[in-house]
Design an enzyme around this catalytic site. Structure first.
Site, PDB file in Angstrom:
ATOM      1  N   GLY A 155      29.315 -15.099  10.964  1.00 21.71           N
ATOM      2  CA  GLY A 155      29.125 -15.483   9.695  1.00 21.71           C
ATOM      3  C   GLY A 155      29.451 -14.338   8.933  1.00 21.71           C
ATOM      4  O   GLY A 155      30.250 -13.597   9.072  1.00 21.71           O
ATOM      5  N   ARG A 156      29.087 -14.229   7.575  1.00 21.16           N
ATOM      6  CA  ARG A 156      29.526 -13.296   6.631  1.00 21.16           C
ATOM      7  C   ARG A 156      28.885 -11.674   7.286  1.00 21.16           C
ATOM      8  O   ARG A 156      30.033 -10.770   7.310  1.00 21.16           O
ATOM      9  CB  ARG A 156      28.598 -13.197   5.508  1.00 21.16           C
ATOM     10  N   ILE A 157      27.867 -11.504   7.893  1.00 21.49           N
ATOM     11  CA  ILE A 157      27.507 -10.150   8.388  1.00 21.49           C
ATOM     12  C   ILE A 157      28.145 -10.098   9.642  1.00 21.49           C
ATOM     13  O   ILE A 157      28.841  -9.006   9.865  1.00 21.49           O
ATOM     14  CB  ILE A 157      26.008 -10.141   8.551  1.00 21.49           C
ATOM     15  N   ARG A 178      30.106 -20.974  16.806  1.00 23.45           N
ATOM     16  CA  ARG A 178      30.232 -22.316  16.741  1.00 23.45           C
ATOM     17  C   ARG A 178      31.734 -22.941  16.947  1.00 23.45           C
ATOM     18  O   ARG A 178      31.710 -23.891  17.531  1.00 23.45           O
ATOM     19  CB  ARG A 178      29.267 -23.200  15.373  1.00 23.45           C
ATOM     20  N   ALA A 235      19.718  -8.634  13.636  1.00 22.24           N
ATOM     21  CA  ALA A 235      19.426 -10.237  13.278  1.00 22.24           C
ATOM     22  C   ALA A 235      18.170 -10.402  13.189  1.00 22.24           C
ATOM     23  O   ALA A 235      17.695  -9.921  11.935  1.00 22.24           O
ATOM     24  CB  ALA A 235      19.912 -11.100  14.612  1.00 22.24           C
ATOM     25  N   ARG A 236      17.443 -10.983  14.024  1.00 20.56           N
ATOM     26  CA  ARG A 236      15.778 -11.155  13.985  1.00 20.56           C
ATOM     27  C   ARG A 236      15.453 -10.738  15.365  1.00 20.56           C
ATOM     28  O   ARG A 236      15.897 -10.951  16.374  1.00 20.56           O
ATOM     29  CB  ARG A 236      15.594 -12.526  13.412  1.00 20.56           C
ATOM     30  N   GLU A 265       7.232  -7.581  15.068  1.00 22.08           N
ATOM     31  CA  GLU A 265       7.451  -6.768  13.931  1.00 22.08           C
ATOM     32  C   GLU A 265       6.106  -6.961  13.175  1.00 22.08           C
ATOM     33  O   GLU A 265       5.615  -8.065  12.704  1.00 22.08           O
ATOM     34  CB  GLU A 265       8.626  -6.843  13.327  1.00 22.08           C
ATOM     35  N   HIS A 283      13.638  -1.573  10.401  1.00 25.08           N
ATOM     36  CA  HIS A 283      14.085  -2.786   9.667  1.00 25.08           C
ATOM     37  C   HIS A 283      14.595  -2.181   8.112  1.00 25.08           C
ATOM     38  O   HIS A 283      14.501  -2.629   7.066  1.00 25.08           O
ATOM     39  CB  HIS A 283      12.998  -3.621   9.236  1.00 25.08           C
ATOM     40  N   GLY A 285      18.107  -2.860   7.374  1.00 24.51           N
ATOM     41  CA  GLY A 285      19.276  -3.298   7.281  1.00 24.51           C
ATOM     42  C   GLY A 285      19.765  -3.354   5.801  1.00 24.51           C
ATOM     43  O   GLY A 285      20.871  -3.208   5.321  1.00 24.51           O
TER      44      GLY A 285
END
Length: 316
Positions: A155-157, A178, A235-236, A265, A283, A285
């Protein structure tokens, strides 16, 4: 309409909130507790929540007729909100895409470089007063320029990270998404995660959180990676099976990891903290003044549009 912002914001965002809305800004930096989650739905018309504020289906079910009609999430990720349950209860959900892209991509590169070149380990050596001076085999790390990087999520990131790798470091880019993307640089689309993991020197995670991606990186994927490879996660935390990652690092299945997020976290396992080949960030980001202000304004733009009866600019 009464607005609740669940965390302190930058000064300019707080000033706008008070000037433009009937706003209450919570002073705690901790996630909302059970009672506060329900208060958000009963005492306010609009809420700006963020990471850790768990608006689950159960919380929403406990307030069958909520006063709140908008959850204007501060952040691009919204896996802490059960969007279907919120919408079923009559709430709109928005987020803040775009504002976070470059800052998050920069952190991904910082983690990649820091882990590859043992920067954290080297800084700790100097700070402890244990550096004995330069020599030809001192702290040899992994070369980055020209290596092969795999991006999971384009995606964008993911695209911003890939662009930095390609244009900044001459890296060969491969990616999983995808479907194939139209990009302005050469990159190989690899539709299978295990194939991608086995073929790259750096594997960078840039997928959304949620049930679909939970433990996407598990023992099988880690086992498929080169023993010289490095994993980077911006990401997560739950995208990586943390127990499997620890086992893989201990067994030498991969050379190292750069982490900005964690499965539980803010708890970080002591065993990870003790590993010199792991770079650990809290974290970071989107942690710049400009980006956090931009995110705050984007969240308030969604609030302002809702209050004015217009279509919100960033619906989930």
């Amino acid at each position: 309409m009464k607005l609740w912002i669940t965390r302190p914001m930058t000064s300019e965002v707080e000033a706008r909130a008070h000037a433009d809305f009937d706003a209450e800004i919570r002073t705690s930096t901790l996630p909302l507790n059970s009672g506060e989650l329900r208060r958000a739905l009963t005492d306010f018309d609009l809420v700006v929540p963020t990471l850790g504020d768990q608006f689950s289906a159960q919380v929403l079910a406990d307030v069958p007729i909520p006063r709140c009609k908008l959850l204007a999430n501060f952040g691009v990720g919204y896996n802490h909100i059960d969007v279907r349950a919120a919408q079923a209860a009559g709430l709109q959900v928005t987020n803040t895409p775009g504002a976070v892209t470059d800052a998050t991509a920069d952190i991904a590169m910082t983690l990649l470089l820091s882990t590859a070149r043992r920067a954290g380990e080297g800084e700790r050596l100097v700070r402890a007063g244990n550096w004995e001076g330069w020599h030809p085999t001192q702290m040899l790390g992994h070369h980055v320029t020209g290596k092969r990087v795999g991006i999971v999520g384009m995606g964008r990131i993911g695209q911003a990270i890939a662009g930095r790798c390609h244009f900044g470091f001459g890296m060969q880019v491969a990616y999983l998404a995808r479907g194939a993307k139209q990009l302005d640089f050469d990159a190989e689309y690899v539709p299978d995660l295990l194939t991608l993991a086995a073929a790259v020197d750096f594997l960078v995670l840039a997928v959304p959180g949620g049930a679909e991606t939970r433990h996407l990186i598990d023992a099988r994927v880690l086992g498929a990676m080169k023993s010289s490879a490095i994993l980077v996660n911006i990401a997560r935390g739950e995208v990586v099976d943390e127990a499997a990652l620890i086992a893989g690092l201990q067994a030498g299945e991969i050379a190292g990891a750069g982490l900005d997020v964690y499965e539980f976290e803010p708890t970080v396992p002591h065993v990870l903290c003790d590993m010199e080949n792991v770079t650990l960030f809290p974290h970071l980001g989107t942690a710049t003044e400009e980006v956090r202000a931009s995110m705050g304004h984007m969240a308030l733009d969604n609030v302002a549009a809702f209050v004015a009866g217009r279509a919100v600019p960033n619906p989930v």
